[in-house]
Structure formats: structure tokens, C-alpha cells
Scaffold this motif. Structure first.
Motif: not given
Lengths: 1115, 418
Positions: A482-505
Motif C-alpha cells: 500500500t505504501q512501498p516508498t520508504q520501507h527498504s529497511d524493512i525489506i532488508k530486514h526480512m531478507a535477513k530473516l529469510f533463512d530462518n523462516i520455513t513457512v512456505p507462504m
């Protein structure tokens, strides 16, 4: 109807013959006689024996034994078999012959068996039919009803004509219970043979007219089942149903309310119009007067149809029902029918239901969820009631969460979010996940908190629980979109977590985010793709698809770094086991990798894949539920259930409201406000002329008689006469604008439904009227303008229909009448004081009550009063026909003894006169005596209890000399109860608490009636309204005169002249509500007699019975 | 309306079926079992289910499922309310509503169900009407019946069925005429970790036990009726009198009944009778946790707090507990993981305390949330809202009844979050 019945009868006879024939085919000779029938059955039983399984053999023997107890035992065991669903149909012949057993329990168990197996053993079931036919004529209503119940439950098509006949006959049975059963039988027959619909509708039409509350629910149920589209059958019964509703049993209430909701949506215009003017506030809502506005129906602003209002008003008390289904039904009625600002009165009751059982909570919460989407304000004050407890069931928790989310707004969001924080930590992980969804919804709906929510959700990404993290990722994805502009940190944070997340969705969501916003995270995205390439084969399908997507998007934006990776992934996908992934891979390859075949499309690849996508809207799952009527099964399931009746839209123009008018005016009915016939101006004029008034008593009673006797067939001229009198008496009541002494007449018609409320209002109104005196000089004014109308008459219910044309007719005559009345009001007290003075001279020296003096005074005053009566007759409605008082010896009671009153004493008696102040009051005459040695000043009435007690006080006696006495009269409204009226008698110095307790007989007024009318009325008051006892009379009382003397001494009733010697009849009405009280005394041999009292007031009846019994048994 | 009814035990055994219209195979319950399987906990089964041809509406009470089948549109609450009424009737007749009791009394149950519904529409649900038609089983009566061949089924129409006071039969006679009213209030509250009130309200009921002869007409009035914010009545209460005078006027049913239930307006601050000092912690590493709970009186209006009981549903990873209680006894149910501490009377001088260690499954992650604490208590002779009955008057009968009013405050859904 008769012709129909006889044809039916022949049909039924035909069916009976078929029954006999088929019985014969079973080699039986079936005769109506019981013994033969039994023999025959025994034979057939033997025939069928071979087929029996060994297990039931002993049961069969028991059934065939001669001992009742053995048979009963066998039946009990058979019922146990049935209850377990085990087959016992082979016992049918042995069981069915016990259908005529004398033992009731045995018989009932046989019924149970019969109903269960008749469908399977149709031929044998026919053998029982004649027993039921006999039972249908049994004098015991219970037997008749249960015979009809079982007969109609036997689902054998061959007996349809017999059933039809039985239903038709039962529908006109005297017992309401049997009629109720016939309403049930209608549905059964309809489901057995839908071809009977037309005949059944006839019966339904007839039963809809029934006045018994017992029948109402069942017949409406039958209506809903058989012919829900025949709205036209309801018109005439609409008002009756509305008024009966409170007294119907609770299950019937639910059905009736639901049906009326549907009805109202087709008949009234929408109260929701934007420009609607609501001049009636919450308070006016309780007022019966709101109908007054009806007069300005044609005016531009929306005016609610009085019938619409009637429905809303009469259902409101049911919100207090203990039955949750009733409360829900009323709530949905208000939701679908009431003006927007009135709907909120149901909130409290709905919230109350949340204390009930789990299943009730579930359904109620579902409905609240739907309501709270449209009307946040309704439930916001009760937000805390939706807080979740850890012990709630999961589906309850989810629903509460849904409601809390719906209620969230800028003001309360911080409270709600704090609450949500607790829920997120819940051990119930499914619920925690739902909470995260809810937070997401709050974040999108309320922009102020979007960032806070987003940060909170990011914190949750480090949660230990996988489902929580996964849900957070999914929600964050939606939020970022809904408001993609200033949220690149959150995306980065999520990328970091990616390895630990196992739920497919969740993994898929992160990949999608990477791809969509790869330009914001140019360094990380290729790295994620690299990792995915490594683990591609072991991922879930949904993750694989998103990996392919990510690869394609990166290839387009950053082909330098990712070209090889993309190639690799596309190759893996090409040979994947899942065809979706293979397809997708092939498609993507063609799209992004340029080759000769896919020339043109290739150019648009970037625009296709990286098009900006609309943000998903997070909305409630209950959003589209409002297409269903609230409280229905369909609403609960969110699927249209079989037999669901669509709620129609409001009509743009209301259909003709006059179809609901009822032609027949019946004298006293609980649902009395059935009015609206055009009245004849002629009679109006006549009424207002003076001599007519004097005759009113006679003519009124005549017209009442005619209308009561013609309740079935309508003789319109007489009725309109009586009605117009009723109405015009109201009219005059309205115009007579003096100090509250004049209250309008039509007690009988309007007061039953809400006597207490009205009485209060009446006094209020009287004072209002006084202040309005100058303004409200003509009727047309009052009826013409809404707000004024509100304050005018309390009898609005019945007068509401009068339209302006008629009013103008009435206009001219009234002026003469008010002055007249004033003189009455003024002169009367004076006159009375004078007469009493004369009387008091006699008992001046008597300290103890002097019995002979009292009757004399009453004779005196009564003749005076009856003179006055002629002048003030317009106060007494024609429905309240009161005959000249019947004289019995009048008892005087002590009110205040001179010892306790310090020399001031008071006695009272009931003069048995209609009270002049208000028709609902009982007149009481009080003799005040001063036996002290100083004069008493300012004798008046002080505080009273209960505070609401409606007393008309006597005028303050300024001064009472020593030894003098004065008689004053007052009026007390006992509301038809023998509850004592407590008040204080005050002098200038002292206050004395006194109380007047009326005997039940004093709460009545005599009523004239002819014998046939009496019998008619009595018939309407049978069953539950009848109380009777046999009494032994003292020998001195056996003569006819003595009996009436005794009866009259106990109760203020009128003698009904009787043609029969052994029957004596008395009739009266209760003072307050005008309910009929009929007393019948049937002489039997040896000075015994059967005393019967018919009245709707059951408590009064039993008290009166007791008093009469006592009086008649002593000489 | 209601087509069929199946009674299903917790283990999934259909032990009674009753059909009011044509027979529906019990295989329809398979859909229900499927839903039950999916829900796990029986509390979580959705009350309204859809199958291809039928709709199943069920309630769960006393470890029994009452599953009703309907084929057409019907208000779900109508069915739910009715099923609860059936369960209430069983309770009333047999003292409890359990599988074994229903199996023992199948015939009576069947007779009752037969009278309660006709063609799926409720016919007689008032207990006094039913009791006149089918007398409740007693040992004495069953002995007499076997000897004399008498029956439990009445042959005439109950008077209540026809009267406008269906809840009362005529000809009631007692040698001792008495009327007792119990004002029972329950505090529903959620307290947070620090002891502040998140949400609190008072719900009350007046349970009556009226044994009066004849047709008494009672009037019950309150000192402070304004307290009552929202009320629902037994059908016997005259609504108009309440509206106008705020008194309860009624002809009472015979025996026990709920006269009134009410809600006390939320503006009044609710007094919380006890406070809880708690410390529950799970160690990050080791396989153990600590628990320390103390309960003390807060606003008890000088009355004794009795039957104090603490229930804590522990996280599933807790294996066992090892605690010491200074007062009362505790039990820990190993299968449901519920810790129950029965304290009894609360002694203000010596506050009850429960402390000790919890053993947690090794390797399991530390529970996310500490379990919430549910408290049960009772305070005699106190209505926490301050509601007071001022007087009871009787009209219509001459004798002097014995009257009594009792007040009790209980904890309803009283939960402390930790």
C-alpha cells in the motif's frame, strides 16, 4: 364452507372405504367395534410371525399377553430399540393393536412407535385410523389434540382426505389447544401432499383470525411453511398479531417477528431516507401519541406509518425476554425496520446475550460482526465486552477479534492495539495469527497508526513461533504494497530473516517483495536469488513459483548479475514434477529471453512483469454478509439456505395502508386498537347535541350490544354508529381542556395494552393540556400539526385513523361542550360537601361507624351523581357501559380511628359510582369527623405510596369545627389489583398514615348485557379465562333474590336477566382496564351450585370466587 | 424446523435418536464427526454446520453433544435455545444430564421429547407443564407403579398449557408457605499483569424458590433499582410495572426459577475483591520454571472471601510441577496440564501462597506467554454492586408467607493476565 366440508366428508368416507378394503386384503374384517378389531389384529400378527427374528419374539409374546404391565414393559423396551435406531418394524402388527389401550402411557408409547414406522408399514398403519377418528370426537381436549397429532404424523398418502377433514374440524374446535394442534397438522399434511395447498390456505386464513395467543405462533409457522408469499392474508391480522405478540409463547414470538419483518419491508416506506425528519426523540418513542402525526401523512418529510410504529413499539419489550432467540429476532427486526437512530436500543440486549452459552455467543457475535461493519457507533461503548479471554473457544475469539477490528477508529486504536499485543502472545497460535491479520487491517484502515503497526509487526518477525512470523510476513507484504516508498529497511530486514523462516507462504511473500521492489534493494535481491537457486528443488511449489518470478524480474532489471542464475533456475523449473511450475517456467522463458519466435511480446516483458500492482484491500470477512437477513441460518453460514425468504427492498411508494383496517369492531378485545372506518359525520353532530348526551347511556349500550353480537357477521351501519360514538367521545375528551379531571373516554379500547404507562401519561398530559388550553381550541389544529398532536390525546391509538376530512366535520360542534364540563367540575365538589353535611348530622355523636347512615348517604349522593352523570357523560366511553349502580348494603370501613388520630377520625366506603375524575378510578367517599376539642385546619392528602399511585385527592378542607364532620369523595386508581393504597392524611399539625384496601368486588362496575350477549362473551372467555367451583349455599340463600343480594353485596356487578330459573348471571367490568367479568351461578339440587367466573384477569377471578363462595355459604 | 435430534457422547457414540418428521439416517452425523475431529477440542466445534442436504446445529453440554438436523432455513438461535432448554429439562428431571442417566431413562426422555416438539416446532417447554404430563421418576413412584400398574403419564391437558400463566399450575398447596430469593452477582473481570483492571463488570441473577399455595401475586421492590442497567425477565414478570415503577410484579412459578438476570451499569466502578501477586517465569536455558503466587483481600466490604480457587492452564510443554502451598491443596492434571489450587477461606492475617518449580520438557522452547490465572471465589451476604431488596409484598392470598433474601457474590470469568 359447508359445501366444501360435505364434499370433503364424502371424500374422507371414500378414503375410509379404501382403508377398509386394504385392511380386508390383509384378510381382516375390520369393524368399528374395538374387540373385533383387536381380534383381527391378532390374526394378522400371527400371519406375520414367520418373518420375525428370534430377538423380538419375547417382546411379541409380551405384547400379546393380557397383562397391561407386561405390555407396557414390552413397549418400553421397543421404544429403547427405536431410540438406539435399531429396527423393530417387524413388531408392527403386535404393537398397533394396542393403540386403543386404556392405559395412557401404553397408548402414548404405541403412538411413538406408530409415528416412527407407519411410513414403512402403510397398510398395517391404516388399521389404527378408526381409533383416531373416534378419539377426535372425545370430550377430553387433550385426547382430541393428541389423536390429531398422531393422525397427522402418520405419513400415509391414502389418508390425506381423512386428515384434511380432521384438520378442518379441529380448526373450529372450541379448545385453543386443539386449534393449535391443527395448525401444526397443516404443515404435516402439506409436506405429505403439496396438492392440498389451496384447501390448507383456507384453513390457515381461518386460523389467522383466531384470537387465542396459543394459536398465533403455530398458525404463522404454518403460513411460513405453506404460503409465505400470500402476504395478503396478513393484512387484516397485522394489528392483532402486533398487539398479541407480547402474550404469545416465546417460540411463537420468534416466528411471528420474523414474518412481520418480511411483511413490513413490503408494506411500509423506508425510514432511512436522508432527509427524514425525526421529530420524535427517544422519549416520544414510548409514547402512544406518536401516531398523531399520521394526520400529516402527505407532507414532505418522512412520516412513519402508524402500523410500522406499532410493530416497533410492541416488539421492544421483548428485548427483555429470557429467550435468546426472541431477543435476536427483535434485534434483527430493529436492524431491518427501525429508523437508524433507534436501532441502537438493541445493543445492550445483544451484549447481554454474550453472557449466555457458548453457542449463543457464537451466533450473536456473528450478527454483531455484520452490524458493526455498518454501524460502528452502536457497539463502540461496549468495546470492552468483546475483549478476549484465554478460556474462550477459538471461534469465539476470532469473532471477537473481528468485531474489535471493525470497531477500531482513531480514538480507540491505541487501546485496541494494546489489547492485541496481549493476544499476539496467546498460546493458541491460530488465534495469534488471526490477531496479526487484524493488526494489518487496523493499519490499513487508520493511516495514523500504519507506521506503528508496521514497526510492531517487524518486531514480531523475530518471534520464536513460526506461524506468528509467517503471518507477520504476509501482513507486512500487504502493508508495504500500500505504501512501498520508504520501507527498504524493512525489506532488508526480512531478507535477513529469510533463512530462518520455513513457512512456505511467508517465504513466498518475501520473495515476491524482493522481486517487486528489487530496485530498492539492488544488492540483496541477487543474493537471495543465489540462495534460492541452491535450495530450489527442496522448496514447496508456491515458493518455487515465486522464485521463478523473482528470477524473471531480476533478469529484466539487473541482467548482468543474474543472467546465469536465472538460466539455471529456469532449467530446474523446466523439469519440475509440478506442471504448473513447468508451464510457468516455459512462459517466463519465452517472455524474457529474446529469441526469434517471440519478437513483439518480448518488448513488453518489462511492462508486463513490473507493472505497478494495486494494493490489496484488507477487509472484513463479514462484509458481504449483510445481504442476508440477520439472525437467519443463511447469515450464519453465509450461504443461501433452502427455504430462505429474501427480504425485499422497501417499496418506493407504500401500498395502500387501509388494507390493514379491520371492519369488525369488537367491543372489548386485547388487541382493541383496530379502527379506521370512516365515520359518519351525521352521528358526530348528533352526538354533540345536548339531549343526545343525556341518552348516551342507553344508546351506547345498545350499540355495544349490537356490535358484540355481530362480531361474526358485520352489520356495518350499527357498527359505524358505535364506533363513531367512541371516537367522538374521545374527541370531546380532547377538547374538554380543564384541570385534568376530564380524561378522555376510550379506556376500554386503549388501556389494556399498557395501562400503567398510560395512566401516568394521562395525568401528565392533562396538565400539559391545561397549558395548551388556549392553543388547542380546535381539533383540526391538534391533528394537523405533528408536534402539537403529541401532547393532545392519550387515546391516540384508536383515534389515529381519523383523517383531516372528518376532523373538519367535528370542528364546529365542540365549543359548547368545554364550558359545560367546567361547570360540572366546579359544582360537583360543592354539592357533595353539602349532602354529606346533612348526613354527618346524623352520626355526629357516633364514634363508632354507624351502619345505617352510610347506605343512606350513598343513596343520596348516587342520585345526585347520576344527575351529574348526564352532564359529564362524554367522559365515559360507550365501551364502558355502566348501568345504574346495583344497590347492596354498603359497608363502611375505618380509615383512621379517633384514638390514633388524636380525635380526628375518618371512615370510608365505596359508593359504587363511576368515578367522575377518571373512568379508571374507583370512587371512594371518606367521612372526616373531628371529635377533638379544637378545630382542625387544612385537612388534605399528603405523600402516597407506591409513589406512582394515582389518586385524585379531595379538595383541602380548610376548617373542620370540633364535633363536625364532612364527607369528601376521592378517586383511586387501583389498577385492578387489591393492593392497598397507602397515603397520608394530613392536618395542619399532624400526619396520619392510612391505607385503603379494596375488596376485589369493589374494583368492578356493573355492565348491562342481554342474555345472548352474555353467552357470546362467555364463549370468548372460556378455557384459561374460566374459573369455577362448586359451592354449598346456606339454606337461607337459595332463593333467587337472596342470591343476587349476596352477590351484589360482594361485587359491584349488574344482574343479567335470565330466562332460565336455575341460572343466574351477573356481568361487570373491571374499573381500570375495562375487562369483562362474567359471573354465572348454576343452581343444582340440594342447595349446591356451580359458580363460574369468566374473565381475563385470572387473579381477580380467583379472589372473587373466594369472596363469593364465602358470602353465599353463610347466611 | 427441527427435523431430528441425535445425542452424541464425547467419544462419538450416537446413543439416542429422535425424529419428528420422516427418518433421517444417522449417517448424517458423519459430517459432524468430521468437524469434531478437525476442531480437536469439543468446545471448538462450530455450532452451525452445513452438509450437502441438511444443516446441523449442535450444542455441547455436560460432555454431550446435542446434534439437531434441519432441512430448511431456521433462526439458529431458535434451535440452540431449544436444545439448551432440552438439556435443562433433563437436568431438572433426572438431577443431571449425562449419558448414563439418559440411557437409564430412555423411555421418559422419549416421552419428553415427544411432548416438547410437534412436527419440529416447540409445543411445551415449560417445566411445570411437562411435569404434569410426564411425572419425574422417583424411586417411590417406580415401586408403586410396578405394583399397581399405574403410569407416569398424565391423561388430561395440563392447566398451565391453556392458562395465561402457563408457568404456574392451579391448586398448589403447601403447609409451610415460603418464598426465598437469592441475589447472586458475578464479577467478570480481566486484570493485567500489574493488577490494573482492564475490564470489569457485574452480572447478576435473582434465583427464586417460591413455595406458596394458591395464586399469589408478588411484588418485589428494590432500594436502588437504578443500578440495574439491563435486565431480562422470566416471562411471569410484568414488564409494564417495571417500566413505570421499577418493581417486579409477578405471579410466580411453583418451585425454583430464575426471576431476573441483570447487568449493572458500567459507570459504577466495580470493586475487585482480591488482588494477586504473581511471578511465573520460565528459564531460557534449563528445563524448569518458577512459580510464586500470593492472593490477598482488596475490596471485600469487610466480608470473608470463601471457596477461593485458582486455576491455571499451563503451557503444553510443562511436564510437572513441584510446589508448596501454605494453605489448601493443589493438583496438577497431567493430561490437560491444568493446575488447580483449592485455597478455601482467605485469611487476611496469613495470606495464602503457592510457590515452587515447574519442570518443562527438555529442549522445548520457552513458552511465549505466561499462563493466565483464573480465580473463583465466593462472598456470602454481599451483593458487590450494592443492590438491595427493599420489600416483598404478596397479594391475592390471605396467609402470611415466610420470606427470605440471600446475597452472594461470586467470581464469574475472573482472569488475571500474567
Amino acid at each position: 364452507m359447508n359445501g366444501g366440508l360435505s364434499s370433503l366428508r364424502s371424500e374422507a368416507a371414500g378414503a375410509m372405504r379404501t382403508v377398509l378394503v386394504s385392511a380386508e386384503s390383509l384378510q381382516l374384517t375390520l369393524k368399528p367395534e374395538l374387540t373385533q378389531e383387536e381380534q383381527a389384529l391378532t390374526q394378522s400378527g400371527r400371519k406375520a410371525k414367520e418373518a420375525h427374528t428370534a430377538g423380538n419374539e419375547d417382546l411379541k409374546e409380551m405384547l400379546e399377553s393380557n397383562k397391561e404391565s407386561l405390555k407396557l414393559e414390552a413397549m418400553k423396551r421397543i421404544v429403547q430399540l427405536i431410540s438406539k435406531g435399531k429396527k423393530s418394524s417387524d413388531l408392527f402388527p403386535a404393537v398397533v393393536k394396542n393403540v386403543a389401550s386404556k392405559n395412557i402411557e401404553l397408548k402414548k408409547l404405541v403412538y411413538v412407535y406408530l409415528v416412527r414406522y407407519a411410513e414403512e408399514q402403510q397398510d398395517l398403519a391404516l388399521l389404527s385410523i378408526s381409533t383416531f377418528q373416534r378419539a377426535l370426537k372425545d370430550p377430553n381436549q387433550f385426547i382430541r389434540a393428541s389423536a390429531l397429532r398422531v393422525l397427522s404424523s402418520i405419513r400415509v398418502p391414502i389418508i390425506v382426505p381423512i386428515m384434511m377433514l380432521a384438520i378442518k374440524e379441529a380448526a373450529s374446535d372450541l379448545s385453543p389447544y386443539v386449534r393449535k394442534t391443527s395448525a401444526h397438522a397443516i404443515q404435516k399434511l402439506y409436506s405429505l401432499d403439496a396438492d392440498q395447498k389451496e384447501h390448507l390456505i383456507e384453513v390457515i386464513e381461518k386460523l389467522l383470525k383466531d384470537k387465542s395467543t396459543l394459536v398465533a405462533g403455530s398458525v404463522v409457522m404454518a403460513f411460513e411453511e405453506v404460503c409465505p408469499d400470500r402476504i395478503d392474508l396478513i393484512h387484516k391480522n397485522y394489528r392483532k398479531l402486533c398487539n398479541l405478540l407480547v402474550d404469545v409463547e416465546e417460540w411463537g414470538q420468534v416466528v411471528i417477528i420474523n414474518m412481520l419483518t418480511r411483511y413490513a419491508r413490503t408494506q411500509f416506506t423506508s425510514p432511512w431516507k436522508e432527509d427524514a425528519v425525526f421529530d420524535d426523540n427517544e422519549k416520544a418513542f414510548y409514547d402512544s401519541d406518536s401516531e398523531e402525526k399520521q394526520g400529516q401523512k402527505e407532507a414532505k418529510p418522512y412520516i412513519m406509518d402508524p402500523d410500522h410504529r406499532l410493530l416497533l413499539r410492541n416488539t421492544k419489550p421483548l428485548l427483555q425476554s429470557r429467550n435468546t432467540a426472541v431477543v435476536m429476532a427483535v434485534a434483527q427486526l430493529y436492524w431491518h425496520l427501525a429508523p437508524k437512530h433507534e436501532v441502537s436500543i438493541v445493543t445492550k440486549s445483544l451484549v447481554r446475550l454474550l453472557r449466555s452459552h457458548r453457542e449463543v455467543q457464537y451466533v450473536v457475535l456473528e450478527n454483531i460482526a455484520t452490524m458493526s461493519i455498518q454501524r460502528k457507533g452502536m457497539f463502540e461503548p461496549y468495546m470492552k465486552s468483546f475483549y478476549v479471554r484465554s478460556t474462550d473457544a477459538t471461534h469465539i475469539k476470532t469473532l471477537k477479534l473481528e468485531i474489535l477490528t471493525n470497531l477500531a477508529n482513531e480514538a480507540n486504536i491505541s487501546t485496541i492495539l494494546r489489547e492485541f499485543q496481549t493476544y499476539v502472545k496467546s498460546q493458541d497460535k491460530a488465534f495469534a495469527a488471526a490477531t496479526i491479520q487484524a493488526i494489518g487491517r487496523c493499519a490499513t484502515n487508520i493511516s495514523e497508526v500504519t507506521d506503528t503497526c508496521l514497526n510492531g509487526l517487524v518486531l514480531l518477525l523475530s518471534n520464536r513461533d513460526e506461524t506468528v512470523v509467517a503471518e507477520s510476513v504476509v501482513v507486512i507484504k500487504k502493508l508495504l504494497q500500500t505504501q512501498p516508498t520508504q520501507h527498504s529497511d524493512i525489506i532488508k530486514h526480512m531478507a535477513k530473516l529469510f533463512d530462518n523462516i520455513t513457512v512456505p507462504m511467508a517465504r513466498a511473500s518475501i520473495l515476491w517483495l524482493m522481486g517487486e521492489y528489487c530496485e530498492r534493494v539492488p544488492k540483496i535481491a541477487p543474493d537471495v536469488l543465489r540462495k534460492m537457486a541452491k535450495s530450489f528443488t527442496s522448496e514447496e511449489d508456491i515458493v518455487k513459483l515465486q522464485t521463478v518470478n523473482l528470477a524473471a524480474k531480476l533478469y529484466l532489471t539487473n541482467s548482468k548479475q543474474t543472467k546465469l542464475l536465472t538460466q539455471y533456475i529456469l532449467n530446474l523449473g523446466k523439469y519440475d514434477q509440478n506442471y504448473d511450475i513447468r508451464d510457468r517456467t516455459r512462459f517466463i522463458r519465452q517472455l524474457i529471453v529474446p529469441n526469434e519466435k517471440s519478437g513483439t511480446l518480448n518488448k513488453y516483458a518489462r511492462r508486463i512483469l513490473l507493472a505497478s500492482k494495486p494494493a490489496p484491500v484488507l477487509e472484513s470477512a463479514f462484509k458481504d454478509r449483510d445481504r442476508f437477513q440477520l439472525g437467519t441460518l443463511s447469515h450464519s453460514l453465509n450461504v443461501k439456505a433452502a427455504g430462505y425468504q429474501e427480504l425485499s427492498d422497501w417499496p418506493a411508494v407504500a401500498p395502500d395502508p387501509s388494507v390493514r383496517n379491520v371492519e369488525v369492531i369488537e367491543p372489548v378485545r386485547e388487541w382493541a386498537p383496530s379502527v379506521g372506518k370512516a365515520k359518519q359525520p351525521k352521528s358526530d353532530d348528533k352526538f354533540y347535541s345536548d339531549d343526545e348526551e343525556k341518552e348516551e347511556e342507553g344508546s351506547g349500550s345498545g350499540s355495544e350490544d349490537s356490535s358484540s353480537s355481530s362480531s361474526g357477521s358485520s352489520s356495518s351501519s350499527e357498527e359505524s354508529g358505535s364506533e363513531s360514538e367512541e371516537e367522538s367521545s374521545e374527541e370531546s375528551g380532547k377538547t374538554s381542556s380543564d384541570s385534568g379531571k376530564s380524561s378522555s373516554g376510550s379506556e376500554a379500547s386503549s388501556s389494556e395494552s399498557e395501562p400503567e404507562q398510560k395512566k401516568k401519561k394521562r395525568t401528565k398530559k392533562a396538565t400539559q393540556r391545561k397549558s395548551k388550553q388556549s392553543a388547542a381550541d380546535s381539533d383540526s389544529d391538534e391533528n394537523g400539526s405533528g408536534p402539537v398532536g403529541k401532547t393532545s390525546s392519550s387515546s391516540a391509538e384508536s383515534s389515529s385513523e381519523s383523517d383531516s376530512e372528518e376532523d373538519s366535520d367535528v370542528d364546529s360542534p365542540p365549543p359548547p361542550s368545554p364550558p359545560q364540563k367546567k361547570t360540572v367540575a366546579k359544582t360537583k365538589p360543592k354539592v357533595e360537601v353539602k349532602t354529606k353535611k346533612e348526613v354527618s348530622l346524623l352520626d355526629l355523636d357516633d364514634f363508632s361507624p354507624a351502619p345505617p347512615s352510610a347506605p343512606k348517604s350513598s343513596v343520596f349522593s348516587s342520585s345526585l351523581l347520576s344527575d351529574l352523570e348526564g352532564l359529564s357523560l362524554s367522559n365515559v366511553s360507550s365501551a364502558m357501559q355502566v348501568t345504574t349502580p346495583s344497590f347492596g348494603p354498603v359497608k363502611t370501613y375505618e380509615l383512621l380511628h379517633h384514638m390514633t388520630g388524636k380525635g380526628f377520625s375518618a371512615k370510608y366506603h365505596f359508593p359504587r359510582q363511576p368515578c367522575l375524575y377518571q373512568p379508571s378510578m374507583v370512587a371512594v367517599q371518606v367521612i372526616l369527623t373531628n371529635s377533638s376539642d379544637h378545630s382542625l385546619e387544612e385537612i388534605h392528602i399528603g405523600d402516597r405510596s407506591p409513589a406512582s399511585l394515582n389518586i385524585h385527592c379531595f379538595n383541602t378542607v380548610e376548617r373542620l369545627e370540633p364535633g363536625a364532620s364532612v364527607t369528601v369523595s376521592m378517586g383511586i386508581d387501583f389498577s385492578d389489583s387489591t393492593q392497598a393504597a397507602n397515603f397520608q392524611l394530613c392536618t395542619k399539625e399532624d400526619q396520619f398514615s392510612v391505607s385503603i384496601q379494596p375488596a376485589v368486588g369493589e374494583l368492578l362496575m356493573p355492565s348491562t348485557m342481554t342474555e345472548p350477549d352474555f353467552c357470546n362473551e362467555q364463549k370468548k372467555l372460556m378455557g384459561m379465562n374460566e374459573t369455577s367451583a362448586s359451592i354449598t349455599m346456606a339454606t337461607a340463600n337459595t332463593s333467587k333474590q337472596n342470591i343476587s343480594k349476596q352477590v351484589l353485596s360482594v361485587a359491584n356487578v349488574g344482574v343479567v336477566s335470565s330466562g332460565q330459573n336455575d341460572l343466574q348471571r351477573f356481568a361487570g367490568r373491571t374499573v381500570s382496564s375495562g375487562a369483562l367479568v362474567l359471573v354465572t351461578l348454576e343452581l343444582r339440587e340440594a342447595s349446591t351450585a356451580l359458580l363460574t367466573i369468566n374473565t381475563e384477569k385470572s387473579v381477580m377471578a380467583s379472589m372473587l370466587l373466594r369472596d363469593l363462595k364465602q358470602a353465599l355459604s353463610q347466611s | 424446523m427441527i427435523h431430528s435430534l441425535f445425542l452424541v457422547s464425547n467419544s462419538g457414540d450416537i446413543f439416542l435418536e429422535k425424529h419428528w418428521k420422516s427418518v433421517i439416517s444417522r449417517s448424517v452425523c458423519d459430517y459432524f464427526f468430521e468437524a469434531k475431529e478437525k476442531a480437536g477440542d469439543p468446545e471448538n466445534v462450530a455450532p452451525v454446520l452445513q452438509t450437502p442436504h441438511h444443516y446441523l446445529i449442535s450444542i455441547y453440554r455436560d460432555k454431550l453433544f446435542f446434534v439437531s438436523v434441519t432441512q430448511t432455513e431456521v433462526p439458529p438461535l431458535f434451535v440452540i435455545e431449544f436444545l439448551h432448554r432440552v438439556a435443562d429439562t433433563f437436568q431438572d428431571y433426572f438431577g443431571e444430564c449425562s449419558e448414563s442417566v439418559i440411557k437409564d431413562n430412555t423411555v421418559t426422555v422419549y416421552e419428553l421429547l415427544e411432548e416438547m416438539l410437534d412436527n419440529g416446532f416447540p409445543l411445551a417447554t415449560e417445566s411445570n407443564v411437562l411435569k404434569e404430563m410426564i411425572r419425574p421418576p422417583t424411586i417411590l413412584r417406580s415401586v408403586v407403579n410396578t405394583l399397581t400398574g399405574g403410569s407416569n403419564v398424565g391423561g388430561t391437558l395440563p392447566t398451565g398449557q391453556l392458562s395465561n400463566v402457563p408457568w404456574r399450575r392451579v391448586g398448589v398447596k403447601y403447609t409451610n408457605n415460603e418464598a426465598y430469593f437469592d441475589v447472586i452477582e458475578e464479577i467478570d473481570a480481566i486484570l493485567d499483569k500489574s493488577g490494573t483492571t482492564v475490564f470489569a463488570e457485574i452480572q447478576g441473577v435473582i434465583e427464586a424458590c417460591v413455595k406458596l399455595s394458591g395464586m399469589p401475586d408478588l411484588t418485589l421492590s428494590f432500594m436502588n433499582p437504578r443500578l440495574l442497567d439491563d435486565v431480562s425477565f422470566h416471562p411471569c414478570v410484568r414488564f409494564k410495572r417495571w417500566e413505570s415503577e421499577r418493581v417486579l410484579s409477578f405471579i410466580p412459578p411453583d418451585g425454583n426459577f430464575r426471576l431476573l438476570s441483570y447487568h449493572v451499569s458500567s459507570q459504577n466502578l466495580v470493586a475487585i475483591p482480591v488482588y494477586v501477586k504473581q511471578n511465573i517465569s520460565f528459564l531460557e536455558t534449563g528445563s524448569c520454571g518458577r512459580l510464586d503466587i500470593t492472593i490477598g483481600p482488596k475490596q471485600t466490604m469487610g466480608k470473608m472471601v470463601e471457596s477461593l480457587m485458582v486455576t491455571i492452564p499451563m503451557p503444553k510443554s510443562v511436564l510437572n510441577v513441584n510446589l508448596i502451598a501454605t494453605q489448601g491443596t493443589y493438583t496438577f492434571d497431567l493430561s490437560t496440564k491444568v493446575l488447580l489450587w483449592d485455597i478455601g477461606k482467605l485469611n487476611p492475617q496469613k495470606l495464602p501462597n503457592l510457590r515452587g518449580s515447574l519442570s518443562v520438557q527438555p529442549g522445548a522452547p520457552k513458552p511465549e506467554e505466561n499462563p493466565s490465572i483464573n480465580i473463583d471465589l465466593k462472598i456470602q451476604q454481599l451483593a458487590i454492586s450494592g443492590l438491595k431488596v427493599s420489600r416483598l409484598d404478596m397479594y391475592g392470598e390471605k396467609y402470611k408467607p415466610f420470606k427470605g433474601v440471600k446475597y452472594v457474590t461470586k467470581a464469574g470469568k475472573f482472569q488475571v493476565r500474567t
